[in-house]
Design a protein around this motif. Structure first.
Motif, PDB file in Angstrom:
ATOM      1  N   GLN A 178      -2.504 -11.110  -8.208  1.00  0.00           N
ATOM      2  CA  GLN A 178      -3.503 -10.609  -7.275  1.00  0.00           C
ATOM      3  C   GLN A 178      -3.615  -9.090  -7.439  1.00  0.00           C
ATOM      4  O   GLN A 178      -2.764  -8.472  -8.056  1.00  0.00           O
ATOM      5  CB  GLN A 178      -3.136 -10.985  -5.839  1.00  0.00           C
ATOM      6  N   PRO A 179      -4.686  -8.493  -6.892  1.00  0.00           N
ATOM      7  CA  PRO A 179      -4.848  -7.044  -7.025  1.00  0.00           C
ATOM      8  C   PRO A 179      -3.637  -6.281  -6.486  1.00  0.00           C
ATOM      9  O   PRO A 179      -3.022  -6.689  -5.498  1.00  0.00           O
ATOM     10  CB  PRO A 179      -6.093  -6.747  -6.200  1.00  0.00           C
ATOM     11  N   ILE A 180      -3.317  -5.182  -7.169  1.00  0.00           N
ATOM     12  CA  ILE A 180      -2.172  -4.367  -6.775  1.00  0.00           C
ATOM     13  C   ILE A 180      -2.554  -2.895  -6.902  1.00  0.00           C
ATOM     14  O   ILE A 180      -3.241  -2.501  -7.845  1.00  0.00           O
ATOM     15  CB  ILE A 180      -0.929  -4.706  -7.635  1.00  0.00           C
ATOM     16  N   GLY A 181      -2.145  -2.100  -5.916  1.00  0.00           N
ATOM     17  CA  GLY A 181      -2.425  -0.675  -5.928  1.00  0.00           C
ATOM     18  C   GLY A 181      -1.152   0.126  -5.748  1.00  0.00           C
ATOM     19  O   GLY A 181      -0.234  -0.301  -5.045  1.00  0.00           O
ATOM     20  N   PHE A 182      -1.092   1.277  -6.409  1.00  0.00           N
ATOM     21  CA  PHE A 182       0.048   2.188  -6.319  1.00  0.00           C
ATOM     22  C   PHE A 182      -0.459   3.524  -5.798  1.00  0.00           C
ATOM     23  O   PHE A 182      -1.488   4.028  -6.256  1.00  0.00           O
ATOM     24  CB  PHE A 182       0.673   2.404  -7.701  1.00  0.00           C
ATOM     25  N   HIS A 183       0.263   4.096  -4.836  1.00  0.00           N
ATOM     26  CA  HIS A 183      -0.113   5.401  -4.283  1.00  0.00           C
ATOM     27  C   HIS A 183       1.146   6.194  -3.990  1.00  0.00           C
ATOM     28  O   HIS A 183       2.075   5.682  -3.352  1.00  0.00           O
ATOM     29  CB  HIS A 183      -0.935   5.212  -2.994  1.00  0.00           C
ATOM     30  N   ASN A 184       1.159   7.432  -4.462  1.00  0.00           N
ATOM     31  CA  ASN A 184       2.251   8.346  -4.120  1.00  0.00           C
ATOM     32  C   ASN A 184       1.714   9.273  -3.027  1.00  0.00           C
ATOM     33  O   ASN A 184       0.942  10.190  -3.313  1.00  0.00           O
ATOM     34  CB  ASN A 184       2.685   9.151  -5.343  1.00  0.00           C
ATOM     35  N   PRO A 185       2.107   9.050  -1.752  1.00  0.00           N
ATOM     36  CA  PRO A 185       1.544   9.827  -0.646  1.00  0.00           C
ATOM     37  C   PRO A 185       2.228  11.173  -0.428  1.00  0.00           C
ATOM     38  O   PRO A 185       1.888  11.886   0.518  1.00  0.00           O
ATOM     39  CB  PRO A 185       1.786   8.905   0.560  1.00  0.00           C
ATOM     40  N   THR A 186       3.174  11.527  -1.280  1.00  0.00           N
ATOM     41  CA  THR A 186       3.978  12.727  -1.051  1.00  0.00           C
ATOM     42  C   THR A 186       3.578  13.864  -1.999  1.00  0.00           C
ATOM     43  O   THR A 186       2.868  13.645  -2.980  1.00  0.00           O
ATOM     44  CB  THR A 186       5.480  12.415  -1.258  1.00  0.00           C
ATOM     45  N   PRO A 187       4.082  15.081  -1.734  1.00  0.00           N
ATOM     46  CA  PRO A 187       3.809  16.218  -2.614  1.00  0.00           C
ATOM     47  C   PRO A 187       4.771  16.301  -3.810  1.00  0.00           C
ATOM     48  O   PRO A 187       4.737  17.271  -4.565  1.00  0.00           O
ATOM     49  CB  PRO A 187       3.968  17.430  -1.687  1.00  0.00           C
ATOM     50  N   ALA A 188       5.619  15.302  -3.971  1.00  0.00           N
ATOM     51  CA  ALA A 188       6.578  15.291  -5.085  1.00  0.00           C
ATOM     52  C   ALA A 188       6.317  14.071  -5.964  1.00  0.00           C
ATOM     53  O   ALA A 188       5.862  13.035  -5.490  1.00  0.00           O
ATOM     54  CB  ALA A 188       8.005  15.242  -4.544  1.00  0.00           C
ATOM     55  N   SER A 189       6.624  14.179  -7.247  1.00  0.00           N
ATOM     56  CA  SER A 189       6.440  13.034  -8.136  1.00  0.00           C
ATOM     57  C   SER A 189       7.469  11.961  -7.815  1.00  0.00           C
ATOM     58  O   SER A 189       8.507  12.235  -7.205  1.00  0.00           O
ATOM     59  CB  SER A 189       6.533  13.456  -9.606  1.00  0.00           C
ATOM     60  N   ALA A 190       7.154  10.747  -8.216  1.00  0.00           N
ATOM     61  CA  ALA A 190       8.053   9.604  -8.002  1.00  0.00           C
ATOM     62  C   ALA A 190       8.440   9.035  -9.358  1.00  0.00           C
ATOM     63  O   ALA A 190       7.668   9.107 -10.318  1.00  0.00           O
ATOM     64  CB  ALA A 190       7.350   8.540  -7.160  1.00  0.00           C
ATOM     65  N   ARG A 191       9.627   8.476  -9.430  1.00  0.00           N
ATOM     66  CA  ARG A 191      10.086   7.841 -10.671  1.00  0.00           C
ATOM     67  C   ARG A 191      10.656   6.483 -10.320  1.00  0.00           C
ATOM     68  O   ARG A 191      11.426   6.349  -9.366  1.00  0.00           O
ATOM     69  CB  ARG A 191      11.147   8.704 -11.352  1.00  0.00           C
ATOM     70  N   TYR A 192      10.257   5.459 -11.096  1.00  0.00           N
ATOM     71  CA  TYR A 192      10.741   4.113 -10.809  1.00  0.00           C
ATOM     72  C   TYR A 192      10.872   3.297 -12.083  1.00  0.00           C
ATOM     73  O   TYR A 192      10.306   3.618 -13.120  1.00  0.00           O
ATOM     74  CB  TYR A 192       9.848   3.400  -9.789  1.00  0.00           C
ATOM     75  N   LEU A 193      11.655   2.221 -11.963  1.00  0.00           N
ATOM     76  CA  LEU A 193      11.876   1.295 -13.060  1.00  0.00           C
ATOM     77  C   LEU A 193      11.140   0.002 -12.747  1.00  0.00           C
ATOM     78  O   LEU A 193      11.202  -0.493 -11.617  1.00  0.00           O
ATOM     79  CB  LEU A 193      13.375   1.000 -13.213  1.00  0.00           C
ATOM     80  N   VAL A 194      10.430  -0.530 -13.737  1.00  0.00           N
ATOM     81  CA  VAL A 194       9.727  -1.799 -13.592  1.00  0.00           C
ATOM     82  C   VAL A 194      10.428  -2.813 -14.497  1.00  0.00           C
ATOM     83  O   VAL A 194      10.634  -2.564 -15.680  1.00  0.00           O
ATOM     84  CB  VAL A 194       8.243  -1.680 -14.018  1.00  0.00           C
ATOM     85  N   GLY A 195      10.785  -3.958 -13.925  1.00  0.00           N
ATOM     86  CA  GLY A 195      11.313  -5.082 -14.693  1.00  0.00           C
ATOM     87  C   GLY A 195      10.297  -6.207 -14.644  1.00  0.00           C
ATOM     88  O   GLY A 195       9.820  -6.567 -13.563  1.00  0.00           O
ATOM     89  N   LEU A 196       9.920  -6.721 -15.807  1.00  0.00           N
ATOM     90  CA  LEU A 196       8.912  -7.786 -15.895  1.00  0.00           C
ATOM     91  C   LEU A 196       9.498  -9.000 -16.580  1.00  0.00           C
ATOM     92  O   LEU A 196      10.195  -8.876 -17.602  1.00  0.00           O
ATOM     93  CB  LEU A 196       7.714  -7.306 -16.732  1.00  0.00           C
ATOM     94  N   VAL A 197       9.215 -10.166 -16.044  1.00  0.00           N
ATOM     95  CA  VAL A 197       9.630 -11.422 -16.666  1.00  0.00           C
ATOM     96  C   VAL A 197       8.395 -12.303 -16.786  1.00  0.00           C
ATOM     97  O   VAL A 197       7.656 -12.488 -15.823  1.00  0.00           O
ATOM     98  CB  VAL A 197      10.706 -12.158 -15.842  1.00  0.00           C
ATOM     99  N   THR A 198       8.190 -12.832 -17.990  1.00  0.00           N
ATOM    100  CA  THR A 198       7.078 -13.741 -18.237  1.00  0.00           C
ATOM    101  C   THR A 198       7.624 -15.148 -18.416  1.00  0.00           C
ATOM    102  O   THR A 198       8.455 -15.389 -19.289  1.00  0.00           O
ATOM    103  CB  THR A 198       6.291 -13.329 -19.491  1.00  0.00           C
ATOM    104  N   LEU A 199       7.156 -16.053 -17.572  1.00  0.00           N
ATOM    105  CA  LEU A 199       7.549 -17.452 -17.671  1.00  0.00           C
ATOM    106  C   LEU A 199       6.423 -18.208 -18.360  1.00  0.00           C
ATOM    107  O   LEU A 199       5.251 -18.002 -18.024  1.00  0.00           O
ATOM    108  CB  LEU A 199       7.800 -18.040 -16.283  1.00  0.00           C
ATOM    109  N   PRO A 200       6.733 -19.064 -19.316  1.00  0.00           N
ATOM    110  CA  PRO A 200       5.667 -19.770 -20.034  1.00  0.00           C
ATOM    111  C   PRO A 200       4.898 -20.710 -19.121  1.00  0.00           C
ATOM    112  O   PRO A 200       5.433 -21.240 -18.150  1.00  0.00           O
ATOM    113  CB  PRO A 200       6.399 -20.535 -21.125  1.00  0.00           C
ATOM    114  N   PHE A 201       3.635 -20.882 -19.477  1.00  0.00           N
ATOM    115  CA  PHE A 201       2.775 -21.810 -18.748  1.00  0.00           C
ATOM    116  C   PHE A 201       3.302 -23.225 -18.924  1.00  0.00           C
ATOM    117  O   PHE A 201       3.607 -23.649 -20.031  1.00  0.00           O
ATOM    118  CB  PHE A 201       1.340 -21.723 -19.283  1.00  0.00           C
ATOM    119  N   VAL A 202       3.425 -23.941 -17.810  1.00  0.00           N
ATOM    120  CA  VAL A 202       3.851 -25.337 -17.859  1.00  0.00           C
ATOM    121  C   VAL A 202       2.763 -26.165 -17.190  1.00  0.00           C
ATOM    122  O   VAL A 202       2.503 -26.007 -15.990  1.00  0.00           O
ATOM    123  CB  VAL A 202       5.202 -25.542 -17.137  1.00  0.00           C
ATOM    124  N   ALA A 203       2.152 -27.020 -17.960  1.00  0.00           N
ATOM    125  CA  ALA A 203       1.098 -27.882 -17.387  1.00  0.00           C
ATOM    126  C   ALA A 203       1.764 -28.971 -16.558  1.00  0.00           C
ATOM    127  O   ALA A 203       2.756 -29.562 -16.964  1.00  0.00           O
ATOM    128  CB  ALA A 203       0.278 -28.508 -18.505  1.00  0.00           C
TER     129      ALA A 203
END
Length: 196
Positions: free
Chosen positions: A166-191
């Motif tokens: 679904q749609p996703i938005g990212f916003h940094n509302p502060t006067p300082a930069s942000a740093r983060y780690l993203v972990g992604l897992v892809t699961l195969p399509f199962v009919a």
């Protein structure tokens, strides 16, 4: 190979693997045929939103569009040295992403992101054939993440899990930069079998 050449190669190879023409990918992604052609020739620096649309249409993660490719006849390495990790900057927001994962294929990918103060990025992520899950772990700073109609505020040390469907938005509302780690897992399509 610079980052735009790497993106060009990945998009072109993924499109060809799926047997899509430029017109087909344009129709599936909502990105114009001419824009895709420029991207595949490394003649433009696409935005994060455009790359996400292409990734969704190609049924891969955004991180997959930055993958390193092994030289022909050489197996992909299970090690990604920092100097070899691709770094890309979104021309709209200035956010910087570093793909941390090695070239060796894996259902798990890691990305480090530096997100500038006050900036926003929105993705129109839709349903994919494969199921993709993401976790975001805040290293430094604050980030507001809107998933569908729900907004979550993450501060240093917080971790948020979500499915990319679904749609996703990212916003940094502060006067300082942000740093983060993203972990992604892809699961195969199962009919699933339908029972009459």
């Amino acid at each position: 190979m610079n980052i735009n050449e790497r993106i060009a190669r990945c998009v072109r190879e993924l499109r060809n693997e799926r047997g899509y023409s430029l017109d087909t990918l344009a129709e599936r992604s909502g990105v114009s045929r001419s824009s895709i052609s420029l991207i595949e020739r490394a003649q433009t620096s696409p935005t994060a939103n455009v790359l996400d649309k292409l990734a969704t249409a190609l049924d891969v993660t955004l991180a997959s569009l930055f993958d390193a490719h092994a030289e022909e006849g050489t197996p992909p390495s299970p090690l990604a040295r920092r100097a070899d990790q691709p770094v890309w900057t979104d021309p709209d927001s200035g956010y910087v992403r570093r793909n941390l994962s090695p070239a060796q294929p894996s259902p798990l990918q890691f990305v480090e992101v530096q997100f500038p103060a006050g900036e926003r990025v929105a993705y129109d992520t839709g349903a994919r054939d494969n199921e993709v899950w993401q976790q975001i772990w805040m290293i430094d700073g604050t980030l507001e993440i809107t998933l569908g109609n729900v907004t979550w505020r993450l501060d240093s040390g917080d971790c948020l899990a979500m499915r990319l469907d679904q749609p996703i938005g990212f916003h940094n509302p502060t006067p300082a930069s942000a740093r983060y780690l993203v972990g992604l897992v892809t699961l195969p399509f199962v009919a699933t079998k339908r029972v009459p």
